[in-house]
Write a protein that holds these residues in place. Structure first.
Motif, PDB file in Angstrom:
ATOM      1  N   LEU A 132       0.835  -1.206   0.000  1.00 49.92           N
ATOM      2  CA  LEU A 132       0.000   0.000   0.000  1.00 49.92           C
ATOM      3  C   LEU A 132       0.865   1.250   0.000  1.00 49.92           C
ATOM      4  CD1 LEU A 132      -2.493  -0.967   2.868  1.00 49.92           C
ATOM      5  CD2 LEU A 132      -2.674  -1.538   0.436  1.00 49.92           C
ATOM      6  N   ILE A 133       0.311   2.331  -0.523  1.00 42.78           N
ATOM      7  CA  ILE A 133       1.026   3.601  -0.537  1.00 42.78           C
ATOM      8  C   ILE A 133       1.355   4.054   0.893  1.00 42.78           C
ATOM      9  CG2 ILE A 133      -1.095   5.047  -0.628  1.00 42.78           C
ATOM     10  CD1 ILE A 133       2.173   5.690  -2.599  1.00 42.78           C
ATOM     11  N   GLN A 134       0.487   3.727   1.853  1.00 47.50           N
ATOM     12  CA  GLN A 134       0.735   4.137   3.241  1.00 47.50           C
ATOM     13  C   GLN A 134       2.044   3.561   3.770  1.00 47.50           C
ATOM     14  OE1 GLN A 134      -1.992   2.912   1.877  1.00 47.50           O
ATOM     15  NE2 GLN A 134      -3.854   3.295   3.029  1.00 47.50           N
ATOM     16  N   TYR A 135       2.323   2.289   3.442  1.00 54.44           N
ATOM     17  CA  TYR A 135       3.540   1.655   3.980  1.00 54.44           C
ATOM     18  C   TYR A 135       4.795   2.207   3.323  1.00 54.44           C
ATOM     19  CZ  TYR A 135       0.229  -1.759   5.840  1.00 54.44           C
ATOM     20  OH  TYR A 135      -0.808  -2.360   6.495  1.00 54.44           O
ATOM     21  N   LEU A 136       4.642   2.754   2.113  1.00 50.39           N
ATOM     22  CA  LEU A 136       5.808   3.313   1.416  1.00 50.39           C
ATOM     23  C   LEU A 136       6.167   4.697   1.940  1.00 50.39           C
ATOM     24  CD1 LEU A 136       4.881   2.373  -2.276  1.00 50.39           C
ATOM     25  CD2 LEU A 136       6.511   1.211  -0.782  1.00 50.39           C
ATOM     26  N   LEU A 137       5.171   5.409   2.469  1.00 47.81           N
ATOM     27  CA  LEU A 137       5.395   6.821   2.817  1.00 47.81           C
ATOM     28  C   LEU A 137       5.263   7.134   4.307  1.00 47.81           C
ATOM     29  CD1 LEU A 137       3.526   8.580  -0.132  1.00 47.81           C
ATOM     30  CD2 LEU A 137       5.878   7.797  -0.020  1.00 47.81           C
ATOM     31  N   CYS A 138       4.525   6.346   5.045  1.00 44.38           N
ATOM     32  CA  CYS A 138       4.343   6.616   6.479  1.00 44.38           C
ATOM     33  C   CYS A 138       5.066   5.524   7.269  1.00 44.38           C
ATOM     34  CB  CYS A 138       2.861   6.601   6.865  1.00 44.38           C
ATOM     35  SG  CYS A 138       1.819   7.641   5.837  1.00 44.38           S
ATOM     36  N   ASP A 139       5.320   5.791   8.529  1.00 49.64           N
ATOM     37  CA  ASP A 139       5.975   4.761   9.349  1.00 49.64           C
ATOM     38  C   ASP A 139       5.435   4.805  10.771  1.00 49.64           C
ATOM     39  OD1 ASP A 139       7.900   6.277  11.167  1.00 49.64           O
ATOM     40  OD2 ASP A 139       8.407   7.092   9.196  1.00 49.64           O
ATOM     41  N   LYS A 140       5.946   3.884  11.555  1.00 45.99           N
ATOM     42  CA  LYS A 140       5.516   3.663  12.938  1.00 45.99           C
ATOM     43  C   LYS A 140       5.455   4.953  13.763  1.00 45.99           C
ATOM     44  CE  LYS A 140       7.548   0.893  16.663  1.00 45.99           C
ATOM     45  NZ  LYS A 140       8.168   1.946  17.453  1.00 45.99           N
ATOM     46  N   THR A 141       6.364   5.880  13.511  1.00 42.42           N
ATOM     47  CA  THR A 141       6.404   7.107  14.324  1.00 42.42           C
ATOM     48  C   THR A 141       5.168   7.986  14.077  1.00 42.42           C
ATOM     49  OG1 THR A 141       7.665   8.324  12.661  1.00 42.42           O
ATOM     50  CG2 THR A 141       8.941   7.155  14.358  1.00 42.42           C
ATOM     51  N   ASP A 142       4.515   7.823  12.933  1.00 36.66           N
ATOM     52  CA  ASP A 142       3.299   8.613  12.684  1.00 36.66           C
ATOM     53  C   ASP A 142       2.206   8.261  13.693  1.00 36.66           C
ATOM     54  OD1 ASP A 142       3.866  10.294  10.369  1.00 36.66           O
ATOM     55  OD2 ASP A 142       4.164   8.411   9.309  1.00 36.66           O
ATOM     56  N   ALA A 143       2.108   6.983  14.035  1.00 34.99           N
ATOM     57  CA  ALA A 143       1.080   6.568  15.001  1.00 34.99           C
ATOM     58  C   ALA A 143       1.475   6.926  16.434  1.00 34.99           C
ATOM     59  CB  ALA A 143       0.828   5.067  14.881  1.00 34.99           C
TER      60      ALA A 143
ATOM     61  N   ASN B 132      -1.167   9.891  -7.343  1.00 36.47           N
ATOM     62  CA  ASN B 132      -0.284  11.068  -7.319  1.00 36.47           C
ATOM     63  C   ASN B 132       0.875  10.879  -6.348  1.00 36.47           C
ATOM     64  OD1 ASN B 132      -1.848  12.400  -9.198  1.00 36.47           O
ATOM     65  ND2 ASN B 132      -3.110  13.419  -7.653  1.00 36.47           N
ATOM     66  N   LEU B 133       0.598  10.266  -5.200  1.00 29.77           N
ATOM     67  CA  LEU B 133       1.678  10.020  -4.235  1.00 29.77           C
ATOM     68  C   LEU B 133       2.677   9.017  -4.788  1.00 29.77           C
ATOM     69  CD1 LEU B 133      -0.442   9.842  -0.952  1.00 29.77           C
ATOM     70  CD2 LEU B 133       1.304  11.565  -1.483  1.00 29.77           C
ATOM     71  N   TYR B 134       2.161   7.999  -5.444  1.00 28.64           N
ATOM     72  CA  TYR B 134       3.037   6.943  -5.987  1.00 28.64           C
ATOM     73  C   TYR B 134       3.908   7.502  -7.118  1.00 28.64           C
ATOM     74  CZ  TYR B 134       4.060   2.029  -7.278  1.00 28.64           C
ATOM     75  OH  TYR B 134       4.652   0.820  -7.534  1.00 28.64           O
ATOM     76  N   TYR B 135       3.290   8.341  -7.963  1.00 33.14           N
ATOM     77  CA  TYR B 135       4.058   8.972  -9.045  1.00 33.14           C
ATOM     78  C   TYR B 135       5.142   9.886  -8.451  1.00 33.14           C
ATOM     79  CZ  TYR B 135       5.381  11.867 -12.960  1.00 33.14           C
ATOM     80  OH  TYR B 135       6.130  12.530 -13.897  1.00 33.14           O
ATOM     81  N   THR B 136       4.732  10.716  -7.476  1.00 32.18           N
ATOM     82  CA  THR B 136       5.670  11.711  -6.930  1.00 32.18           C
ATOM     83  C   THR B 136       6.838  11.039  -6.214  1.00 32.18           C
ATOM     84  OG1 THR B 136       3.848  13.268  -6.643  1.00 32.18           O
ATOM     85  CG2 THR B 136       5.859  13.726  -5.400  1.00 32.18           C
ATOM     86  N   TYR B 137       6.513  10.114  -5.297  1.00 31.75           N
ATOM     87  CA  TYR B 137       7.582   9.557  -4.442  1.00 31.75           C
ATOM     88  C   TYR B 137       8.173   8.264  -5.014  1.00 31.75           C
ATOM     89  CZ  TYR B 137       6.166  13.395  -1.649  1.00 31.75           C
ATOM     90  OH  TYR B 137       5.915  14.690  -1.255  1.00 31.75           O
ATOM     91  N   GLY B 138       7.575   7.775  -6.100  1.00 28.18           N
ATOM     92  CA  GLY B 138       8.137   6.625  -6.791  1.00 28.18           C
ATOM     93  C   GLY B 138       8.866   7.034  -8.046  1.00 28.18           C
ATOM     94  N   VAL B 139       8.130   7.501  -9.048  1.00 29.37           N
ATOM     95  CA  VAL B 139       8.734   7.845 -10.347  1.00 29.37           C
ATOM     96  C   VAL B 139       9.647   9.070 -10.213  1.00 29.37           C
ATOM     97  CG1 VAL B 139       8.253   8.533 -12.735  1.00 29.37           C
ATOM     98  CG2 VAL B 139       6.767   6.867 -11.590  1.00 29.37           C
ATOM     99  N   ARG B 140       9.130  10.149  -9.618  1.00 31.11           N
ATOM    100  CA  ARG B 140       9.915  11.400  -9.552  1.00 31.11           C
ATOM    101  C   ARG B 140      11.171  11.256  -8.692  1.00 31.11           C
ATOM    102  NH1 ARG B 140       9.750  15.920 -12.216  1.00 31.11           N
ATOM    103  NH2 ARG B 140      10.160  17.058 -10.290  1.00 31.11           N
TER     104      ARG B 140
ATOM    105  N   LYS C  40       3.491  17.219  -0.413  1.00 32.87           N
ATOM    106  CA  LYS C  40       3.594  17.769  -1.773  1.00 32.87           C
ATOM    107  C   LYS C  40       3.358  16.685  -2.814  1.00 32.87           C
ATOM    108  CE  LYS C  40       6.853  21.397  -0.772  1.00 32.87           C
ATOM    109  NZ  LYS C  40       8.203  21.534  -0.340  1.00 32.87           N
ATOM    110  N   ILE C  41       2.698  17.079  -3.901  1.00 35.79           N
ATOM    111  CA  ILE C  41       2.607  16.183  -5.051  1.00 35.79           C
ATOM    112  C   ILE C  41       3.184  16.886  -6.284  1.00 35.79           C
ATOM    113  CG2 ILE C  41       0.728  14.661  -4.291  1.00 35.79           C
ATOM    114  CD1 ILE C  41      -0.964  16.553  -6.304  1.00 35.79           C
ATOM    115  N   GLU C  42       3.818  16.085  -7.120  1.00 31.37           N
ATOM    116  CA  GLU C  42       4.472  16.621  -8.325  1.00 31.37           C
ATOM    117  C   GLU C  42       3.910  15.879  -9.531  1.00 31.37           C
ATOM    118  OE1 GLU C  42       8.665  16.154  -7.567  1.00 31.37           O
ATOM    119  OE2 GLU C  42       8.501  17.189  -5.642  1.00 31.37           O
ATOM    120  N   GLY C  43       2.667  16.168  -9.852  1.00 39.07           N
ATOM    121  CA  GLY C  43       1.978  15.498 -10.954  1.00 39.07           C
ATOM    122  C   GLY C  43       0.539  15.263 -10.563  1.00 39.07           C
TER     123      GLY C  43
END
Ligand code: URP
Ligand code: ZN
Ligand code: ZN
Length: 460
Positions: free
Chosen positions: A264-275, A347-355, A422-425
């Motif tokens: 999931l996109i959540q596991y790629l961008l967020c982590d344990k410290t968010d909770a 958009n998150l996947y494009y920004t933090y994956g592709v970009r 931020k999103i870039e796309g």
């Protein structure tokens, strides 16, 4: 009216080239250079933009009574949010309670979606009880075009199945040629750990992680692999969150289990410290399996790049912060689980994956669209740009810059876990079977255009 998309850079899971796409009625009929607009055609200039196949979210919850509450979105709000974000098809879990008759649940979920969804939709049939009457219903539901089951090895007492039921479900799935998707966590371990933490006065959202550590998820995956090996049934592990769980997927695969993994996109961008955020803010980041240690993110990105993980989903499960997450202020086990991301996944996947060069454009399209179409029996109608495919297209503007904010989202929710990110796309134009549905962040289409997709056996 026909539709002509001109000068875009077409990107699929395997190809990249500049051409025009002509669509008549609901399908793509021609792809070529310099197609002249026929009289009456709607023309979209895609110069300087990508054209992707419509994205597919293979794991969403739109209607779900869960943990003493119910998800906030309707099919109207969720499907429009999906389209704004470039998702043109989603597959929703029918989360029937143990006491529900499966066919009644199927009809209820269909009734909630039919005529109210702007994007195309399908279902995974939840199996929360397996007995002869339920089995008759499952056979009928598969005949009606639902070619996947869903089982929970967690949520004991709600949706969870026993081992006997798991064995029977997978045996039936093998016989019918359908794939079984599974939430893998050991339900008994969770119960024991939750009770221990609460007895120690550890009630905050940060303890959710400690009630479901990585080994609990890894054990769930291992368990599923054993049953899949015994029955020969193909399986799909939903929301793989960590290295330990992925290793069990790969071990199963190495011994011949026909298994696919989703993250999931959540596991790629967020982590344990968010909770662990103060003032109960961490509740916005409570989902299951929980957000993990940051080091897992590289493992998951690598899994997506290498094909160990096939799909990227949202597991959209929308619960408001103020009225719903709040139910667990004094007891983290009562916080409704879910971090909604249907609108923002692409958009998150494009920004933090592709970009950020973590994945390339083809890996992006494959994992966010084509792979799901293949696994779940929708390819090449969906997930492809070729003559004969549905004209579900995303004209994507890579120059758009913005920030995510709950204030302007279409999802029916009082917060966003990605507030200020931020999103870039962003999609410039999104079409559903040849008709424009979203433009520059706004839904502009027919709110009832979505169709139920009858699915056949997938590629497994
Ligand atoms: O926390 C989550 N994932 N909520 C939705 C239900 C599920 O387990 O998929
Ligand atoms: Zn789940
Ligand atoms: Zn889910």
């Amino acid at each position: 009216m026909s539709l002509l998309i001109k000068n875009g850079e077409i990107v699929t899971a395997s190809e990249r080239y500049i051409a025009d796409i002509y669509c008549e009625k609901e399908t793509i009929t021609r792809i070529d250079k310099n197609i002249l607009p026929p009289a009456g055609a709607e023309v979209i200039d895609a110069g300087g933009k990508y054209v992707f196949p419509g994205f597919i979210d293979p794991h969403v919850h739109i209607y779900m009574p869960f943990m003493g509450s119910s998800t906030k979105d309707t099919h109207e709000t969720a499907s429009q949010a999906a389209l704004i974000g470039g998702t043109t098809t989603f597959i929703e879990m029918i989360c029937a309670a143990r006491t529900d008759k499966p066919l009644d649940a199927f009809e209820l979920w269909m009734d909630k979606a039919a005529g109210k969804s702007a994007c195309d939709f399908s279902f995974h049939m939840g199996v929360s009880r397996f007995d002869p009457a339920a089995e008759r219903d499952f056979r009928e539901i598969v005949k009606r075009g639902v070619s996947s089951f869903k089982v929970f090895l967690a949520y004991k007492g709600a949706f969870g199945v026993t081992d006997e039921e798991l064995f029977k479900t997978l045996s039936l799935a093998r016989e019918l040629g359908v794939i079984t998707t599974a939430h893998c966590e050991n339900a008994d371990l969770i119960q024991a750990l939750q009770a221990r933490l609460l007895a120690e006065g550890k009630t905050g959202p940060e303890y959710h992680y400690w009630s479901r550590p990585p080994v609990v998820e890894a054990e769930g995956v291992h368990h599923l692999m054993t049953f899949a090996e015994m029955t020969g049934a193909p399986v799909y592990v939903v929301h793989v969150s960590c290295q330990e769980a992925l290793k069990e997927v790969l071990r199963g695969s190495a011994r011949g289990v026909r298994v696919w993994a989703e993250t999931l996109i959540q596991y790629l961008l967020c982590d344990k410290t968010d909770a662990e955020k103060p003032d109960f803010e961490g509740a916005k980041f409570v989902m299951s399996p929980p957000l993990r240690e940051k080091r897992n993110q590289e493992v998951l990105w690598n899994g997506l790049r290498k094909g160990f993980i096939s799909t990227l989903a949202s597991d959209h499960a929308p619960f408001d912060f103020k009225t719903q997450k709040e139910m667990g202020r004094d007891d983290f086990t009562k916080i409704p689980n879910g971090i909604p991301s249907l609108e923002d996944r692409v958009n998150l996947y494009y920004t933090y994956g592709v970009r950020r060069n973590r994945i390339d454009l083809h890996e992006f399209v494959h994992t966010a669209s084509t792979a799901a179409a293949k696994i779940f029996g929708l390819f090449p109608r969906k997930g492809a740009i070729q003559p004969g495919a549905d004209a579900d297209l995303v004209v994507y503007d890579p120059a758009c810059r913005g920030k995510i904010s709950a204030a302007c989202q279409r999802m029916n929710l009082d917060h966003s876990a990605f507030e200020g990110v931020k999103i870039e796309g962003r999609p410039h134009v999104v079409t559903v079977r040849g008709k424009v549905a979203a433009r520059d962040g706004k839904f502009v289409g027919d709110p009832a255009r979505g169709q139920f997709l009858r699915r056949e056996r997938g590629n497994y």
